[in-house]
Design a protein around this motif. Structure first.
Motif, PDB file in Angstrom:
ATOM      1  N   UNK A 101       0.862  -1.176   0.000  1.00  0.00           N
ATOM      2  CA  UNK A 101       0.000   0.000   0.000  1.00  0.00           C
ATOM      3  C   UNK A 101       0.901   1.230   0.000  1.00  0.00           C
ATOM      4  N   UNK A 102       0.729   2.082  -0.989  1.00  0.00           N
ATOM      5  CA  UNK A 102       1.657   3.193  -1.194  1.00  0.00           C
ATOM      6  C   UNK A 102       0.888   4.502  -1.360  1.00  0.00           C
ATOM      7  N   UNK A 103       1.379   5.545  -0.674  1.00  0.00           N
ATOM      8  CA  UNK A 103       0.806   6.882  -0.815  1.00  0.00           C
ATOM      9  C   UNK A 103       1.918   7.854  -1.165  1.00  0.00           C
ATOM     10  N   UNK A 104       1.612   8.806  -2.023  1.00  0.00           N
ATOM     11  CA  UNK A 104       2.546   9.863  -2.379  1.00  0.00           C
ATOM     12  C   UNK A 104       2.068  11.169  -1.759  1.00  0.00           C
ATOM     13  N   UNK A 105       2.998  11.883  -1.135  1.00  0.00           N
ATOM     14  CA  UNK A 105       2.677  13.132  -0.452  1.00  0.00           C
ATOM     15  C   UNK A 105       3.633  14.215  -0.911  1.00  0.00           C
ATOM     16  N   UNK A 106       3.116  15.393  -1.139  1.00  0.00           N
ATOM     17  CA  UNK A 106       3.962  16.525  -1.510  1.00  0.00           C
ATOM     18  C   UNK A 106       4.932  16.815  -0.361  1.00  0.00           C
ATOM     19  N   UNK A 107       6.232  16.748  -0.651  1.00  0.00           N
ATOM     20  CA  UNK A 107       7.245  16.909   0.386  1.00  0.00           C
ATOM     21  C   UNK A 107       7.384  18.317   0.909  1.00  0.00           C
ATOM     22  N   UNK A 108       6.739  19.284   0.276  1.00  0.00           N
ATOM     23  CA  UNK A 108       6.808  20.680   0.716  1.00  0.00           C
ATOM     24  C   UNK A 108       5.562  21.105   1.468  1.00  0.00           C
ATOM     25  N   UNK A 109       4.392  20.720   0.933  1.00  0.00           N
ATOM     26  CA  UNK A 109       3.128  21.153   1.531  1.00  0.00           C
ATOM     27  C   UNK A 109       2.475  20.085   2.405  1.00  0.00           C
ATOM     28  N   UNK A 110       2.827  18.817   2.204  1.00  0.00           N
ATOM     29  CA  UNK A 110       2.203  17.723   2.941  1.00  0.00           C
ATOM     30  C   UNK A 110       0.897  17.250   2.335  1.00  0.00           C
ATOM     31  N   UNK A 111       0.517  17.820   1.203  1.00  0.00           N
ATOM     32  CA  UNK A 111      -0.735  17.427   0.543  1.00  0.00           C
ATOM     33  C   UNK A 111      -0.606  16.039  -0.061  1.00  0.00           C
ATOM     34  N   UNK A 112      -1.669  15.245   0.050  1.00  0.00           N
ATOM     35  CA  UNK A 112      -1.675  13.896  -0.518  1.00  0.00           C
ATOM     36  C   UNK A 112      -1.830  13.992  -2.033  1.00  0.00           C
TER      37      UNK A 112
END
Length: 223
Positions: A101-112
């Protein structure tokens, strides 16, 4: 006086004497020996342990993201994935699956940015390889295993995870437990990773190792 009357008088006397002894003993207690439960403490104290984002006991430093990731438990309970107090994936949300199970998150804003599950027992590993190759630069990659994350694992997929900072992707196998946070083009190995090998001699559950839980504070990219 009847016998019943005598008994009533004696019972009354015993009750009075007993009450007097209890009061005397209580008055002799030092107040320092009285310890209230935490939830009954005075209003000037916390009535319960303060919880912060994703249930962490302590808040994260400024400019850090709070996270908590749990792998699946055997093939019964699916994984959970919380980031900045947002539950991205969980059995309750019904968006987890067997495998990785994998999620990508913006490393600057934390947005999914996105989330997906890849069946690593009977699925096509090409879907996972394509997903990993298309991870945008600057994204954090959150991974949690469930049931079996390794049967279909290819050398290419292992290499891609290694490039994201994983130290254990090369040895990931049948029914292992794994949680991981990585990112593209890391200068060093990610400090956010836990791995437990499927071993009949040490397994917590019949045929599966114990579930893993990892929590903490991750800084914006790069680590």
């Amino acid at each position: 006086m009847r016998v019943s009357g005598v008994l009533r008088v004696l019972a009354l006397i015993v009750a009075i004497v007993t009450t007097w002894i209890i009061i005397r003993n209580c008055m002799g207690f030092s107040t320092k020996t009285i310890r209230l439960p935490r939830w009954l403490a005075s209003s000037t104290m916390e009535t319960q342990v303060m919880k912060h984002k994703c249930g962490l006991i302590k808040p994260c430093p400024a400019n850090h993201f709070a996270f908590k990731i749990g792998s699946g438990a055997a093939n019964v309970v699916g994984p959970t994935m919380c980031f900045e107090n947002h539950m991205i994936m969980s059995p309750v949300k019904n968006n987890v699956g067997r495998g990785l199970n994998i999620a990508l998150v913006n490393g600057t804003t934390g947005a999914v940015l996105s989330q997906s599950a890849f069946d690593m027992y009977s699925g096509d590993v090409k879907h996972l390889e394509k997903f990993l190759k298309e991870i945008p630069k600057g994204a954090l990659v959150l991974v949690a295993s469930y049931d079996d994350p390794g049967t279909k694992m290819s050398d290419e997929a292992r290499k891609l995870f290694t490039n994201l900072g994983s130290s254990y992707a090369k040895q990931l196998g049948f029914r292992d437990s794994w949680v991981f946070i990585g990112a593209k083009d890391l200068r060093d190995k990610s400090p956010f990773e836990q791995f437990l090998k499927n071993n009949p001699n040490t397994n917590k559950y019949e045929g599966w190792p114990e579930l893993l839980e990892m929590e903490g504070c991750v800084p914006p990219r790069p680590f």
